[in-house]
Design a protein around this motif. Structure first.
Motif, PDB file in Angstrom:
ATOM      1  N   LYS B 196      18.901 -13.971 -47.300  1.00  0.00           N
ATOM      2  CA  LYS B 196      19.321 -15.385 -46.838  1.00  0.00           C
ATOM      3  C   LYS B 196      18.345 -16.265 -46.227  1.00  0.00           C
ATOM      4  N   GLY B 197      18.674 -17.730 -46.069  1.00  0.00           N
ATOM      5  CA  GLY B 197      17.853 -18.334 -45.532  1.00  0.00           C
ATOM      6  C   GLY B 197      17.845 -19.937 -46.310  1.00  0.00           C
ATOM      7  N   THR B 198      17.416 -20.926 -45.308  1.00  0.00           N
ATOM      8  CA  THR B 198      17.602 -22.176 -45.925  1.00  0.00           C
ATOM      9  C   THR B 198      16.358 -22.849 -45.838  1.00  0.00           C
ATOM     10  N   HIS B 199      16.160 -23.567 -44.829  1.00  0.00           N
ATOM     11  CA  HIS B 199      14.725 -24.383 -44.553  1.00  0.00           C
ATOM     12  C   HIS B 199      14.402 -24.486 -43.211  1.00  0.00           C
ATOM     13  N   ALA B 200      13.247 -25.080 -43.072  1.00  0.00           N
ATOM     14  CA  ALA B 200      12.541 -25.113 -41.842  1.00  0.00           C
ATOM     15  C   ALA B 200      12.326 -26.710 -41.456  1.00  0.00           C
ATOM     16  N   HIS B 201      12.048 -26.813 -39.971  1.00  0.00           N
ATOM     17  CA  HIS B 201      11.747 -27.999 -39.554  1.00  0.00           C
ATOM     18  C   HIS B 201      10.795 -28.806 -40.380  1.00  0.00           C
ATOM     19  N   SER B 202       9.772 -27.994 -40.999  1.00  0.00           N
ATOM     20  CA  SER B 202       8.780 -28.655 -41.707  1.00  0.00           C
ATOM     21  C   SER B 202       9.309 -29.308 -42.991  1.00  0.00           C
TER      22      SER B 202
END
Lengths: 485, 485
Positions: B196-202
């Motif tokens: 699972k996971g989505t996106h980073a601040h970058s």
């Protein structure tokens, strides 16, 4: 030994973001990412960079196998055009890094990736994993070695390391940090570092008595004979039996070299002093006394303060896990994005916590030394295109406490750039030194630090400052941000 | 992925001892070694066994390559007859173990090796390394999952793990301990567990504005759309932009499934409650709120106590390193040596510390349940040849506080043996379940514990007792030892 394919050793969001960039941007824009950390582990005054050789291996071996792509397809989240892109993936960017064994400080970029955003994003997780782990253990080892104050420190932690790699690369990092050997045989083979060790309690227990076990061992290994004396009773049984065996060996004309005893339990201060007297009285004043048993830098310091007669230290769990601080907080932050003109536009990440605000732009780090003493004065973070003249005065700006400025008089300091090119446009241009070479370099690095920086408790803080130009750009970006809100 | 040859992943003294046995004994005597630990990590009331599948792989792949032998030869400490023996080495012994996912307690053997002493000695270090690491992380994850009280916990720690293996096998162990997914893609592929996971601040920073970044992401991943809302300002910018995007998606007729926001900084209690109200008011009461940012079981418990509106938790550093207790103290102790009659003679290791005195002999472990409730009453350590009758009264002896005895009335309890055969005379006889099967089994295992045992603070201690026969033999050996002195 074959190298594992670690291409999928990444956070899932790197891949979802990559597909996002693949589909939503006209171009796979080049960007700059920095790795830096925010505080030294264990309250220390410095850290040690380590892990670059494994970063290089990882980057060189980056490729999605057929099975990798097949697995990603099975997740039903990635489309065929993107999967096809991954099949042909290779790293085409540039990496700059501070060489392994260098002393490093919070907030300065210790590794910089300049690459198309999809590539820069993919490698984030593995780079952080490798650098964070090895820098952590090298730093911890350096603290333990500091406490041992010239005595040899052995890395003994494999059985308590967090998995095989943690034992292996932890041993590598511990050697960089100043250990003189490791018990880890595979580390010895892979990194060409000294392996050491003697026997366990089970060896003693599998013989009819302690004396026979000692004698058998001494005859086999007269040139590296360390007898473990605490299986039954250290002072009543272990040390007397060891002395008997040393005496018999001498009488039999077998020269003992590098011989002594190991204490692995009990009151190490008391036992070592008693054992020392017994060995000396028996004419074995050249026999060493080594110790193990849940040691760390604090216990070693304390034992030394008590006058313990120990001159060789086996350190396991506390060093291989960096027990009091088991993570190095390295982060990977976007610093700049290339615009249509090919210029890197600085980017900044805000935070309520001033310390967490990033330094924008395509940067490098210069180390500044006192010309007379050769001691480290400060590190200067600046843009890559800034040029400095050592004959002129230099003004440094504290990035957090911005009212603090430091002025260095021209002619009194020297500078050297810390970040070295490692990959240029996908090609590796860096040859890693051997681990023992890195360890020797690291020893010299630490000699550039003032004593006040290397001490274990409340060390003096080294100035890590910004150039005037970087300071101004950062301030401008912060002002813009505040207005946007 | 190819399996690494980990044969040299051992402490050097295992090899020096092996050569010692090779030359000094007429026979390579069979012995019994136990792996056990002395206290639960983090002050908990139980631990979780993990790592057996990797132990099996390691044992199956044990063989000294030509290069391994060549390296050992280069150390000038091993002779040719011994090196030749190593060239033909394979593991011919037996291994019994408590299956992965089982709740385990201090002092009971969780893995037992019965093998010729040279083989038993070689495998010590790697077995401890693997079992210690995975049991540690499975146990820590179980604590975090307990605190989350039914909410999903995601393993997010790869970048802070102690090297690649620590990330990989740590993710495996975290799944066994109860996590519902990991960010680690390679772990997902190798162990067939959800990633699972989505996106980073970058991701946010690489777009002209937050809204565009969110919108782009939502359109790409409408079925797993978690927006990170803290890049600029959580309540003024992040949440409003997320709501705008959710609304537009709905208006555009795109059904959002499994959607929500992630908080990664700031006061998670305050921000989550505010964000919940904003989402609800906008008609998105089914949007979840997830949180990350240096979480552990204590912070999660505290946030829950404050009424934080968080129902999904991403846990990184603290879980993947077991930050407050980064080592599982598993040890490997000699318990018996076969005599000329083929009988295993119990061996004991003394210590000033009563807790550290080992349990002698070729043993096994039975778990005793209350017949009515199915709850765990005690574990019984005994010799392998002891037979018990559940209809009869059972007397248990506390191994440390020896005046404590417990009597169980016949007919009120049931027993099952915990140690299962894994290798018999060198042949693997055990098929590891899948990780998700182990995780399901582990959930059921924890249901057999009283609430007083599973709580995070000052848990009730489960009785780990000795059979009368084992108690008597231990007492006799201790008496003999005392007289010898």
């Amino acid at each position: 030994m074959t190298t594992q394919n670690l291409t999928l050793l990444t956070d899932f969001y790197e891949l979802t973001m990559m597909q996002g960039y693949f589909h939503s941007k006209e171009e796979n824009t080049p960007v700059v990412f920095d790795i830096f950390f925010r505080s030294n582990p264990s309250g220390g005054g410095y850290s040690i960079a380590a892990g670059l050789e494994q970063v290089i291996e990882y980057i060189k071996n980056l490729n999605f196998s057929y099975e990798d792509v097949d697995y990603l397809r099975s997740l039903n989240l990635f489309d065929e055009t993107f999967l096809q892109y991954l099949s042909g993936f290779h790293f085409s960017g540039s990496i700059y890094a501070i060489p392994e064994g260098t002393v490093i400080f919070p907030r300065e970029p210790l590794l910089k990736v300049i690459a198309p955003v999809m590539e820069a994003q993919l490698v984030e997780t593995a780079l952080l994993n490798i650098i964070n782990h090895q820098s952590l253990i090298a730093t911890k080892a350096s603290r333990v070695v500091y406490a041992a104050d010239g005595d040899g420190v052995m890395e003994f932690g494999l059985r308590r390391a967090q998995g095989p790699d943690a034992g292996l690369y932890g041993a590598r990092a511990a050697m960089i940090g100043g250990c003189i050997g490791t018990s880890n045989v595979l580390a010895g083979r892979m990194f060409d570092v000294p392996v050491k060790g003697t026997h366990a309690h089970s060896w003693i227990m599998s013989f009819p008595d302690e004396y026979t076990a000692f004698k058998t061992y001494a005859k086999l290994y007269p040139s590296a004979c360390c007898l473990l004396v605490d299986t039954y009773d250290t002072l009543k049984s272990g040390v007397p039996n060891a002395i008997r065996v040393f005496r018999e060996m001498r009488e039999e004309g077998i020269e003992l070299k590098n011989y002594g005893i190991r204490l692995d339990s009990g009151d190490l201060a008391y036992l070592s002093k008693k054992a020392r007297k017994m060995l000396d009285a028996a004419g074995f004043s050249d026999a060493f006394i080594s110790a193990s048993n849940d040691l760390d830098e604090y216990l070693i310091l304390d034992l030394k303060n008590q006058g313990a007669a120990i001159t060789s230290w086996g350190v396991g769990t506390s060093m291989i896990t960096s027990k009091d601080c088991p993570a190095f907080g390295g982060v990977y932050k976007l610093a700049a994005i290339q615009n249509a003109d090919g210029e890197f536009v600085p980017k900044i990440k805000l935070s309520e916590n001033t310390e967490k605000i990033t330094n924008p732009g395509n940067k490098t780090v210069h180390r500044i030394y006192d010309k007379e003493t050769g001691k480290l004065l400060a590190d200067l973070i600046c843009f890559v295109d800034e040029v400095f003249d050592e004959s002129k005065d230099l003004l440094l700006f504290d990035p957090v406490e911005t009212w603090k400025k430091t002025k260095l008089k021209g002619g009194t300091y020297t500078m050297r750039e810390l970040l070295k090119p490692v990959f240029l446009n996908g090609n590796c241009v860096y040859q890693s030194p051997t681990v023992m070479e890195i360890a020797a370099y690291c020893r010299k690095e630490k000699e550039t630090l003032w004593d006040e920086v290397t001490r274990l408790f409340n060390p003096h803080k080294v100035y890590i400052d910004l150039s005037k130009k970087l300071y101004d750009v950062k301030k401008e970006l912060l002002d813009q941000m505040s207005i946007q809100e």
